[in-house]
Design an enzyme around this catalytic site. Structure first.
Site, PDB file in Angstrom:
ATOM      1  N   LYS A 186       0.111   4.204  -0.416  1.00 26.93           N
ATOM      2  CA  LYS A 186      -0.564   5.408   0.100  1.00 26.93           C
ATOM      3  C   LYS A 186      -0.248   6.597  -0.810  1.00 26.93           C
ATOM      4  O   LYS A 186      -0.091   6.411  -2.020  1.00 26.93           O
ATOM      5  CB  LYS A 186      -0.172   5.659   1.559  1.00 26.93           C
ATOM      6  CG  LYS A 186      -0.376   4.417   2.430  1.00 26.93           C
ATOM      7  CD  LYS A 186      -0.282   4.675   3.889  1.00 26.93           C
ATOM      8  CE  LYS A 186      -0.486   3.377   4.651  1.00 26.93           C
ATOM      9  NZ  LYS A 186      -0.518   3.555   6.086  1.00 26.93           N
ATOM     10  N   SER A 210       2.612  -1.985  10.470  1.00 27.74           N
ATOM     11  CA  SER A 210       4.053  -2.092  10.728  1.00 27.74           C
ATOM     12  C   SER A 210       4.647  -3.462  10.401  1.00 27.74           C
ATOM     13  O   SER A 210       5.569  -3.919  11.078  1.00 27.74           O
ATOM     14  CB  SER A 210       4.365  -1.684  12.173  1.00 27.74           C
ATOM     15  OG  SER A 210       3.982  -0.326  12.391  1.00 27.74           O
ATOM     16  N   ASN A 269       0.873  -1.182   0.000  1.00 28.11           N
ATOM     17  CA  ASN A 269       0.000   0.000   0.000  1.00 28.11           C
ATOM     18  C   ASN A 269       0.906   1.226   0.000  1.00 28.11           C
ATOM     19  O   ASN A 269       1.433   1.607   1.035  1.00 28.11           O
ATOM     20  CB  ASN A 269      -0.901  -0.030   1.247  1.00 28.11           C
ATOM     21  CG  ASN A 269      -1.785   1.196   1.335  1.00 28.11           C
ATOM     22  OD1 ASN A 269      -1.886   1.975   0.386  1.00 28.11           O
ATOM     23  ND2 ASN A 269      -2.440   1.367   2.472  1.00 28.11           N
ATOM     24  N   GLU A 296      -6.339  -4.499  10.296  1.00 25.39           N
ATOM     25  CA  GLU A 296      -5.287  -3.518  10.564  1.00 25.39           C
ATOM     26  C   GLU A 296      -5.617  -2.739  11.835  1.00 25.39           C
ATOM     27  O   GLU A 296      -6.387  -1.771  11.791  1.00 25.39           O
ATOM     28  CB  GLU A 296      -5.180  -2.533   9.394  1.00 25.39           C
ATOM     29  CG  GLU A 296      -4.842  -3.185   8.075  1.00 25.39           C
ATOM     30  CD  GLU A 296      -4.191  -2.195   7.115  1.00 25.39           C
ATOM     31  OE1 GLU A 296      -3.073  -2.472   6.692  1.00 25.39           O
ATOM     32  OE2 GLU A 296      -4.787  -1.150   6.830  1.00 25.39           O
ATOM     33  N   GLU A 341      -7.387   5.111   7.236  1.00 20.52           N
ATOM     34  CA  GLU A 341      -7.131   6.527   6.889  1.00 20.52           C
ATOM     35  C   GLU A 341      -8.304   7.106   6.122  1.00 20.52           C
ATOM     36  O   GLU A 341      -8.645   8.285   6.290  1.00 20.52           O
ATOM     37  CB  GLU A 341      -5.815   6.629   6.091  1.00 20.52           C
ATOM     38  CG  GLU A 341      -4.610   6.372   7.004  1.00 20.52           C
ATOM     39  CD  GLU A 341      -3.424   5.714   6.328  1.00 20.52           C
ATOM     40  OE1 GLU A 341      -3.339   5.716   5.088  1.00 20.52           O
ATOM     41  OE2 GLU A 341      -2.564   5.175   7.061  1.00 20.52           O
ATOM     42  N   HIS A 360      -9.822   1.528   4.206  1.00 20.12           N
ATOM     43  CA  HIS A 360      -8.605   1.718   4.999  1.00 20.12           C
ATOM     44  C   HIS A 360      -8.920   2.698   6.123  1.00 20.12           C
ATOM     45  O   HIS A 360      -9.691   3.639   5.946  1.00 20.12           O
ATOM     46  CB  HIS A 360      -7.476   2.240   4.108  1.00 20.12           C
ATOM     47  CG  HIS A 360      -6.159   2.206   4.786  1.00 20.12           C
ATOM     48  ND1 HIS A 360      -5.789   3.160   5.708  1.00 20.12           N
ATOM     49  CD2 HIS A 360      -5.143   1.313   4.732  1.00 20.12           C
ATOM     50  CE1 HIS A 360      -4.591   2.850   6.180  1.00 20.12           C
ATOM     51  NE2 HIS A 360      -4.176   1.738   5.608  1.00 20.12           N
ATOM     52  N   GLY A 374       1.753   2.454  10.846  1.00 23.58           N
ATOM     53  CA  GLY A 374       2.739   3.524  10.703  1.00 23.58           C
ATOM     54  C   GLY A 374       3.372   3.952  12.016  1.00 23.58           C
ATOM     55  O   GLY A 374       4.032   4.978  12.086  1.00 23.58           O
TER      56      GLY A 374
HETATM   57  P1  PGA Z   1       2.238   0.417   7.771  1.00 19.13           P
HETATM   58  O1  PGA Z   1       0.813   0.659   7.049  1.00 19.13           O
HETATM   59  O2  PGA Z   1       2.768  -0.883   7.239  1.00 19.13           O
HETATM   60  O3  PGA Z   1       3.064   1.591   7.360  1.00 19.13           O
HETATM   61  O4  PGA Z   1       1.969   0.360   9.237  1.00 19.13           O
HETATM   62  C1  PGA Z   1      -0.049  -0.411   6.822  1.00 19.13           C
HETATM   63  C2  PGA Z   1      -1.318   0.098   6.172  1.00 19.13           C
HETATM   64  O5  PGA Z   1      -1.791   1.170   6.566  1.00 19.13           O
HETATM   65  O6  PGA Z   1      -1.879  -0.544   5.260  1.00 19.13           O
END
Ligand code: PGA
Length: 254
Positions: free
Chosen positions: A11, A215, A9, A169, A99, A97, A175
């Site tokens: 982003k 992560s 991803n 998630e 976000e 997601h 993140g």
């Molecule tokens: P991350 O993000 O691996 O940077 O924690 C995962 C995601 O949001 O899909």
């Protein structure tokens, strides 16, 4: 064996040139995907065609969009339809997601509409669910995730549900560098599968890929992916580094 998926991803990161260089670097490294394994690249909209071209003909490798709109077409300036994605040959879309839920206020009901239109166009949703820290601290994460699944997915038939990939998630692990322990991931994945079994039966539940996100990196992927109910990962930060993501692909269960 369920399909095991390493999904990148990106982003809202990378320029076109950086994205091309990243895919080139990943393709250049040896990695083998078995028949039951897939690598998926969820890239920003403007790079979908580039990624499709670069990855064309690669076995078990797919390009995904990071979002789509819930309507077929029309006066929705700035939005992207599933029909447009289909016309590019895109086969996966990340939906819900955290976000998007947080910054763009996407509700479970709205996501149900997006799931429906994806399935109508034979595009597979990678449906994200997961709890914020406050819910985890109150130990009510199971009820929270169960509601997300119920309100966005349970109107589907069993055949439709089998087109959906689920990504768990936990928001507190995205993140932040704070990964859920492999035991915490397994516990929630087993819970999600038991919920699906309760609604659709064990055979259907056992066929659904459930990815872990938050992560994931090369250093923890083998441990997390090794859990019996974890079928790969949805990877943000570490998917922007070629060596990391190749190692994550190679950590998928055979
Ligand atoms: P991350 O993000 O691996 O940077 O924690 C995962 C995601 O949001 O899909």
């Amino acid at each position: 064996m369920r399909t095991q998926i390493a999904a990148a991803n990106w982003k809202m990161n990378l320029t076109l040139q950086q994205g091309e260089a990243l895919l080139d670097a990943i393709i250049a490294q040896p990695h083998s995907l078995n028949a039951n394994q897939q690598a998926v690249f969820a890239v920003p909209f403007p790079y979908l065609a580039m990624a499709q071209q670069k990855l064309a003909g690669k076995q078990n490798v797919f390009v995904a969009a990071q979002n789509c709109y819930s309507k077929k077409n029309g006066a929705y300036t700035g939005e992207t339809s599933v029909e447009m994605l289909q016309s590019l040959g895109i086969q996966y879309v990340v939906l819900g997601h955290s976000e998007r839920r947080e910054y763009f206020h996407e509700s479970n009901q709205f996501l149900a509409e997006k799931v429906n239109i994806c399935l109508e166009y034979n595009i597979r949703p990678i449906f994200c669910c997961g709890e914020p820290l406050s819910i985890r601290e109150a130990n009510t994460q199971n009820a929270f995730v169960a509601k997300q699944l119920e309100e966005s997915l349970y109107h589907l038939s069993a055949e439709q549900l089998q087109q959906v990939v689920i990504a768990y998630e936990p928001i507190w692990a995205i993140g932040t560098g704070k990964t859920a322990s492999s035991a915490q991931a397994q516990e929630m994945h087993a819970f999600i599968r038991s919920q699906l079994a309760g609604k659709y039966g064990t055979a259907v539940a056992d066929s659904i890929s459930i990815l872990y996100g938050g992560s994931v990196k090369a250093a923890n992927a083998v441990d997390i992916f090794g859990q019996p109910d974890v079928d790969g990962g949805l990877v943000g930060g570490a998917s922007l580094v070629a060596d990391e993501f190749v190692a994550i692909i190679n950590a998928l269960k055979k």
